[in-house]
Design an enzyme around this catalytic site. Structure first.
Site, mmCIF file in Angstrom:
data_model
loop_
_atom_site.group_PDB
_atom_site.id
_atom_site.type_symbol
_atom_site.label_atom_id
_atom_site.label_comp_id
_atom_site.label_asym_id
_atom_site.label_seq_id
_atom_site.Cartn_x
_atom_site.Cartn_y
_atom_site.Cartn_z
ATOM 1 N N CYS A 136 9.616 -13.006 -14.720
ATOM 2 C CA CYS A 136 9.337 -11.657 -14.228
ATOM 3 C C CYS A 136 8.472 -10.869 -15.211
ATOM 4 O O CYS A 136 7.492 -10.232 -14.816
ATOM 5 C CB CYS A 136 10.634 -10.915 -13.956
ATOM 6 S SG CYS A 136 10.382 -9.247 -13.308
ATOM 7 N N CYS B 250 6.614 -10.665 -11.684
ATOM 8 C CA CYS B 250 6.597 -9.390 -10.973
ATOM 9 C C CYS B 250 6.026 -8.232 -11.786
ATOM 10 O O CYS B 250 5.359 -7.359 -11.224
ATOM 11 C CB CYS B 250 7.997 -9.047 -10.473
ATOM 12 S SG CYS B 250 9.341 -9.366 -11.626
ATOM 13 N N LYS C 88 2.142 -8.691 -12.249
ATOM 14 C CA LYS C 88 1.580 -8.649 -10.894
ATOM 15 C C LYS C 88 1.571 -7.228 -10.350
ATOM 16 O O LYS C 88 0.599 -6.789 -9.727
ATOM 17 C CB LYS C 88 2.395 -9.567 -9.973
ATOM 18 C CG LYS C 88 1.859 -9.658 -8.552
ATOM 19 C CD LYS C 88 2.616 -10.738 -7.779
ATOM 20 C CE LYS C 88 4.115 -10.493 -7.816
ATOM 21 N NZ LYS C 88 4.875 -11.538 -7.114
ATOM 22 N N TYR D 5 5.694 -14.017 -0.171
ATOM 23 C CA TYR D 5 5.445 -12.732 -0.827
ATOM 24 C C TYR D 5 4.439 -12.856 -1.967
ATOM 25 O O TYR D 5 3.603 -11.959 -2.172
ATOM 26 C CB TYR D 5 6.757 -12.108 -1.302
ATOM 27 C CG TYR D 5 7.385 -12.741 -2.524
ATOM 28 C CD1 TYR D 5 7.154 -12.224 -3.792
ATOM 29 C CD2 TYR D 5 8.213 -13.853 -2.414
ATOM 30 C CE1 TYR D 5 7.731 -12.794 -4.923
ATOM 31 C CE2 TYR D 5 8.787 -14.429 -3.528
ATOM 32 C CZ TYR D 5 8.546 -13.901 -4.777
ATOM 33 O OH TYR D 5 9.106 -14.478 -5.896
ATOM 34 N N GLU E 177 0.910 -10.803 -1.834
ATOM 35 C CA GLU E 177 0.637 -9.803 -2.875
ATOM 36 C C GLU E 177 -0.702 -10.066 -3.558
ATOM 37 O O GLU E 177 -1.506 -9.144 -3.756
ATOM 38 C CB GLU E 177 1.794 -9.785 -3.879
ATOM 39 C CG GLU E 177 3.054 -9.170 -3.290
ATOM 40 C CD GLU E 177 4.265 -9.253 -4.201
ATOM 41 O OE1 GLU E 177 5.236 -8.528 -3.946
ATOM 42 O OE2 GLU E 177 4.256 -10.056 -5.165
ATOM 43 N N HIS F 119 10.210 17.770 4.226
ATOM 44 C CA HIS F 119 8.911 17.860 4.875
ATOM 45 C C HIS F 119 7.897 18.577 3.981
ATOM 46 O O HIS F 119 8.255 19.547 3.312
ATOM 47 C CB HIS F 119 9.070 18.638 6.185
ATOM 48 C CG HIS F 119 7.794 18.821 6.938
ATOM 49 N ND1 HIS F 119 7.237 17.807 7.694
ATOM 50 C CD2 HIS F 119 6.962 19.888 7.051
ATOM 51 C CE1 HIS F 119 6.128 18.252 8.239
ATOM 52 N NE2 HIS F 119 5.926 19.514 7.869
ATOM 53 N N GLU G 257 10.784 11.429 5.394
ATOM 54 C CA GLU G 257 11.497 12.210 6.406
ATOM 55 C C GLU G 257 11.638 11.433 7.718
ATOM 56 O O GLU G 257 12.527 11.702 8.522
ATOM 57 C CB GLU G 257 10.813 13.546 6.665
ATOM 58 C CG GLU G 257 9.477 13.468 7.359
ATOM 59 C CD GLU G 257 8.858 14.841 7.600
ATOM 60 O OE1 GLU G 257 9.578 15.737 8.086
ATOM 61 O OE2 GLU G 257 7.679 15.005 7.289
#
Length: 456
Positions: A49, A54, A57, A184, A188, A445, A450
């Site tokens: 990782c 990750c 990346k 994935y 990516e 908002h 939301e």
């Protein structure tokens, strides 16, 4: 201090093979409980990782986002002149941060008085580890945390391809990239290279991208990325790869007569537990069909003194899971705490462009489990930031609910910042909240988040 068994004096109470996220956490926590701990790592401290996964990346994802945001800046009144991109600058900045993290992880072990051996270690027996230097070290417990390794399928010319291990070290930015796989990692890097101006072709053996994610999100991502210029070749296994004299590469697919021309071929077809040559047979531990180490609910192998955590067990290949498993192991074995890891409602994300994220059951999984007794709420909207960017891309949020109890079974989303939004949402799903709980929450908002409390 941990008591010795059968009057034998072990060199250490715990010896950890692999200094990735799971191994470092287990080492640190075990040491905090008073155990004498050592860890061996053959490459760099930090694991997949941090070193080649990750983290670097995600930094490339951030870097590639500027291509889109600099183009949008003019619509917000900014004048940006002479926009150019220099791959070595981004690459070296990412690698510099990897160095920083390697130092930070090393300092963590040092500060907790964990002894480090920067060389390969294998299992020589139930309580014995052999280092590459030939030294043998005994330990009351051995923890395997060697992670996983990219799979490189066998086909002619595979030596001309790279994996996610090497992609961070490219000398220059390629003009044409072929990516094998549609999981994935593949999606990516497809987004990264596409945003940086490369022509990207994704080649997949099947017709499905991101298997296991909600089908509506997969379809939306496919539509958006195709509109952004990424090409797809489905149901096309690699036949062979040939390298030309000028260094470029020809990729031949199945029965198609004409090759795809590329500068880089990235194979991202999965990861396999890194157990080759680990010597577990010396302790009577038999590997599974995928090379994984079978363990019980507490991470213990068939040998009472040997445990395993993280990707090497092939249960859930996620860094946060490896960390939790490492901590649970150390707390249980050395801290006397009966802790366990829950694999229910694990949130996950794909940092594609745009990103998607999900937690809990997908619509398909919910229908398999509950039949027709589910409700699906959704919000299909155009993110505000896309309006000034003149992009028609739309976000999609889905909520899967048990029709009998109104309990939320899963939430899935695609759109800007979806992974950041999902983390808080995952808490609600893990806690078993209902659709009424979401409806009763006031919307924040204007925000994309939301939409989670406005779904109909």
């Amino acid at each position: 201090m941990v008591k010795q068994v059968s009057g034998r004096d072990f060199d250490y109470d715990l010896f950890v093979i692999g200094a990735g996220s799971g191994g470092v956490r287990a080492s640190r926590i075990a040491a905090s409980h008073g155990a004498r701990v050592a860890v061996a790592e053959e490459y760099r401290v930090g694991g997949t990782c941090v070193i080649r996964g990750c983290v670097p990346k995600k930094l490339l994802v951030y870097g590639s986002h500027f291509a889109e945001e600099l183009q949008d800046a003019a619509n917000y009144g900014w004048t940006v002149e002479k926009m150019t991109f220099d791959w070595p600058t981004l690459r070296d900045a990412v690698l510099k941060d990897v160095d920083r993290l390697n130092t930070a992880y090393t300092n963590t072990l040092e500060n907790n008085k964990v002894e480090r051996f920067l060389e390969r270690a294998t299992v020589a027996g139930p309580n014995l580890v052999r280092l590459a230097s030939g030294r043998e070290i005994s330990a009351k417990y051995i923890l395997i945390a060697t992670g996983a390794w990219p799979v490189m399928p066998e086909f002619p010319g595979s030596e001309h391809c790279i994996t996610s291990n090497e992609v961070f070290h490219l000398e220059k930015l390629p003009k044409r990239v072929v990516i094998s796989g549609a999981g994935y990692i593949a999606m990516e890097f497809a987004g990264i290279f596409n945003a940086l101006g490369c022509h990207v072709t994704v080649v997949n053996r099947s017709e499905t991208i991101l298997r296991g994610y909600d089908e509506s999100l997969r379809d939306r991502l496919l539509q958006i990325t195709m509109a952004r210029g990424i090409e797809y070749k489905f149901n096309c296994p690699f036949d062979r790869v040939e390298k030309r004299e000028d260094g470029s590469i020809d990729v031949f697919l199945g029965k198609q007569p004409d090759p795809i021309h590329a500068d880089v071929v990235l194979v991202a077809t999965g990861r396999r537990p890194k157990t080759d040559g680990l010597g577990l047979e010396n302790a009577g531990v038999t590997l599974g069909s995928a090379g994984e180490i079978p363990v019980d609910d507490h991470g213990k192998t068939s040998c009472d003194s040997i445990y395993a955590v993280g990707d090497v067990t092939n249960r859930v290949q996620l860094t946060p899971i490896a960390i939790r498993e490492g901590q649970a192991f150390a707390d249980r074995v050395f801290g006397g705490k009966e802790t366990s890891v829950s694999y229910d409602c694990i949130p996950s994300a794909v940092f594609s462009q745009p990103p998607l994220a999900g937690v809990g059951l997908t619509e398909s999984q919910a229908r398999q489990a509950f039949g027709s007794n589910i409700k699906v709420y959704s919000s299909d909207f155009r993110p505000m930031k896309n309006i000034f960017g003149h992009r028609p891309e739309r976000g999609l949020y889905k909520m899967i609910v048990d029709a009998s109890t109104e309990k939320v079974l899963g939430i899935h989303m695609i759109g800007p910042d979806s992974p950041e939004i999902l983390q808080a949402t995952a808490i609600a799903v893990k806690a078993g909240l209902t659709k009424a709980d979401f409806d009763a929450t006031v919307a924040l908002h204007p925000s994309m988040a939301e939409e989670l409390v406005l779904m109909r």
